[in-house]
Enzyme design. Structure first.
Site, PDB file in Angstrom:
ATOM      1  N   TYR A 148       0.975  -1.282  -0.144  1.00 29.63           N
ATOM      2  CA  TYR A 148      -0.155  -0.048   0.060  1.00 29.63           C
ATOM      3  C   TYR A 148       1.031   1.284  -0.129  1.00 29.63           C
ATOM      4  CZ  TYR A 148      -4.088  -2.725   1.639  1.00 29.63           C
ATOM      5  OH  TYR A 148      -5.243  -3.453   1.965  1.00 29.63           O
ATOM      6  N   GLY A 149       2.119   0.959   0.617  1.00 32.62           N
ATOM      7  CA  GLY A 149       2.861   2.324   1.163  1.00 32.62           C
ATOM      8  C   GLY A 149       3.346   3.363  -0.280  1.00 32.62           C
ATOM      9  N   CYS A 177      -2.014  -1.760  10.233  1.00 31.57           N
ATOM     10  CA  CYS A 177      -1.080  -1.358   9.089  1.00 31.57           C
ATOM     11  C   CYS A 177      -1.437   0.133   9.296  1.00 31.57           C
ATOM     12  CB  CYS A 177      -2.246  -1.585   7.851  1.00 31.57           C
ATOM     13  SG  CYS A 177      -1.314  -0.814   6.124  1.00 31.57           S
ATOM     14  N   ASN A 178      -0.148   0.826   9.430  1.00 31.44           N
ATOM     15  CA  ASN A 178       0.141   2.271   9.731  1.00 31.44           C
ATOM     16  C   ASN A 178      -0.348   3.000   8.485  1.00 31.44           C
ATOM     17  OD1 ASN A 178       2.380   2.682  12.136  1.00 31.44           O
ATOM     18  ND2 ASN A 178       2.539   0.729  11.175  1.00 31.44           N
ATOM     19  N   CYS A 200       5.865   0.678  10.564  1.00 29.06           N
ATOM     20  CA  CYS A 200       5.180  -0.103   9.512  1.00 29.06           C
ATOM     21  C   CYS A 200       5.254  -1.529  10.080  1.00 29.06           C
ATOM     22  CB  CYS A 200       5.877  -0.195   8.169  1.00 29.06           C
ATOM     23  SG  CYS A 200       5.380  -1.504   7.014  1.00 29.06           S
ATOM     24  N   THR A 201       4.181  -2.341  10.051  1.00 32.11           N
ATOM     25  CA  THR A 201       3.791  -3.629  10.832  1.00 32.11           C
ATOM     26  C   THR A 201       4.558  -4.588  10.208  1.00 32.11           C
ATOM     27  OG1 THR A 201       1.743  -3.960   9.683  1.00 32.11           O
ATOM     28  CG2 THR A 201       1.574  -2.671  11.694  1.00 32.11           C
TER      29      THR A 201
HETATM   30  N1  DGL Z   1       2.292  -2.913   6.920  1.00 34.82           N
HETATM   31  C1  DGL Z   1       1.730  -1.701   6.402  1.00 34.82           C
HETATM   32  C2  DGL Z   1       2.114  -0.495   7.292  1.00 34.82           C
HETATM   33  O1  DGL Z   1       2.340  -0.796   8.594  1.00 34.82           O
HETATM   34  C3  DGL Z   1       1.947  -1.433   4.933  1.00 34.82           C
HETATM   35  C4  DGL Z   1       3.015  -1.710   4.142  1.00 34.82           C
HETATM   36  C5  DGL Z   1       2.709  -1.481   2.811  1.00 34.82           C
HETATM   37  O2  DGL Z   1       1.730  -2.158   2.184  1.00 34.82           O
HETATM   38  O3  DGL Z   1       3.481  -0.897   2.048  1.00 34.82           O
HETATM   39  O4  DGL Z   1       2.335   0.502   6.757  1.00 34.82           O
END
Ligand code: DGL
Length: 269
Positions: free
Chosen positions: A43-44, A74-75, A187-188
């Protein structure tokens, strides 16, 4: 809402398992549904509209499964989409954000590295958090840094190869050399690279807010829902938009759960 209803936990992929692990430890009798959106990760580096659309899609699916609470593990999704989810649903929705405050308590050098995705670091929510924290502690220097390639590394299940340690070093070494004695994992996915991070920044304190999120989840269920009265261990169900057998193997490895507790497997897209 039934007391034995599951708690929904979601992330762009398997990173949120770091939060699920903490939630399971905090609430061992609760059932969880973990939604790994691996088919749409990362997502980032996507647009706000993309992250909101995915979060709303997953939120709606979790609600259709009659969850009693949602953890946005997810942050990035928290930064961009938690408000939209809260506007839509009345059940407890717990998010996660970079642990800037605990980092201030830990630092001696006054220099803190904040590792997160580009989308999180560019978000209005992060800017507001930083402004609040800096107003209280103007002497602290926060240095942001994207963990380039880290999410993909974790999605591949490669946490400790020499390639993993090179990928980690590229982001951590400049922070360490700049005097950061504390690194926030914003980020998790990143906690699964903790060993390589620690090796690249010997003696640094690593801040992961997953246990704080688990405590907040417990507090919200205590006040707005009902605990599962069971006294035998809760289960984890997995839903994924990724390659289901691959993601299931990663869950078994990263969560250390007995495969039997991965009660059923629902692949949705
Ligand atoms: N695990 C996610 C977070 O805490 C998203 C990482 C990603 O998909 O870029 O931001």
């Amino acid at each position: 809402m039934s007391a034995s209803a599951p708690i929904g936990v979601f992330d762009s992929g398997v990173g949120g398992l770091s939060v699920l692990k903490a939630a399971q430890a905090q609430l061992p009798f609760e059932h969880f549904i973990y939604y790994a959106d691996s088919g749409f990760a990362p997502y980032g580096d996507k647009s706000d509209a993309y992250v909101i659309a995915r979060s709303e899609h997953i939120g709606a699916w979790l609600v259709s499964q009659e969850v009693k609470a949602i953890v946005v593990a997810c942050n990035t999704a928290t930064a961009i989409a938690v408000q939209a989810l809260r506007a839509r649903y009345r059940l407890p929705i717990v998010g996660i954000e970079p642990g800037l405050k605990p980092a201030i308590a830990a630092t001696r050098s006054g220099k803190i590295g904040v590792l997160a995705t580009a989308r999180t670091l560019a978000s209005e929510r992060y800017a507001k958090l930083l402004a609040r924290v800096q107003a209280q502690s103007p002497q602290i220097n926060f240095i942001p840094r994207v963990g380039e390639g880290w999410v993909e590394q974790v999605e591949r299940g490669d946490f400790d190869s020499s390639q993993a340690s090179q990928t980690v070093k590229r982001a951590v070494t400049p922070l360490f050399e700049a005097g950061c004695d504390t690194l926030v994992l914003g980020c998790t996915h990143y906690p699964f690279l903790s060993q390589a991070i620690q090796a690249a920044a010997l003696g640094a304190t690593i801040i992961d807010t997953a246990p704080a999120v688990a405590r907040e989840l417990e507090r919200r269920i205590a006040t707005e829902a009902v605990f599962n009265p069971a006294t035998i261990g809760g289960t984890v169900r997995l839903a994924t938009t990724g390659d289901a057998p691959v993601v299931a193997q990663l869950v078994i490895r990263m969560l250390g759960i007995n495969p039997q507790t991965a009660a059923s497997f629902v692949a949705t897209r």
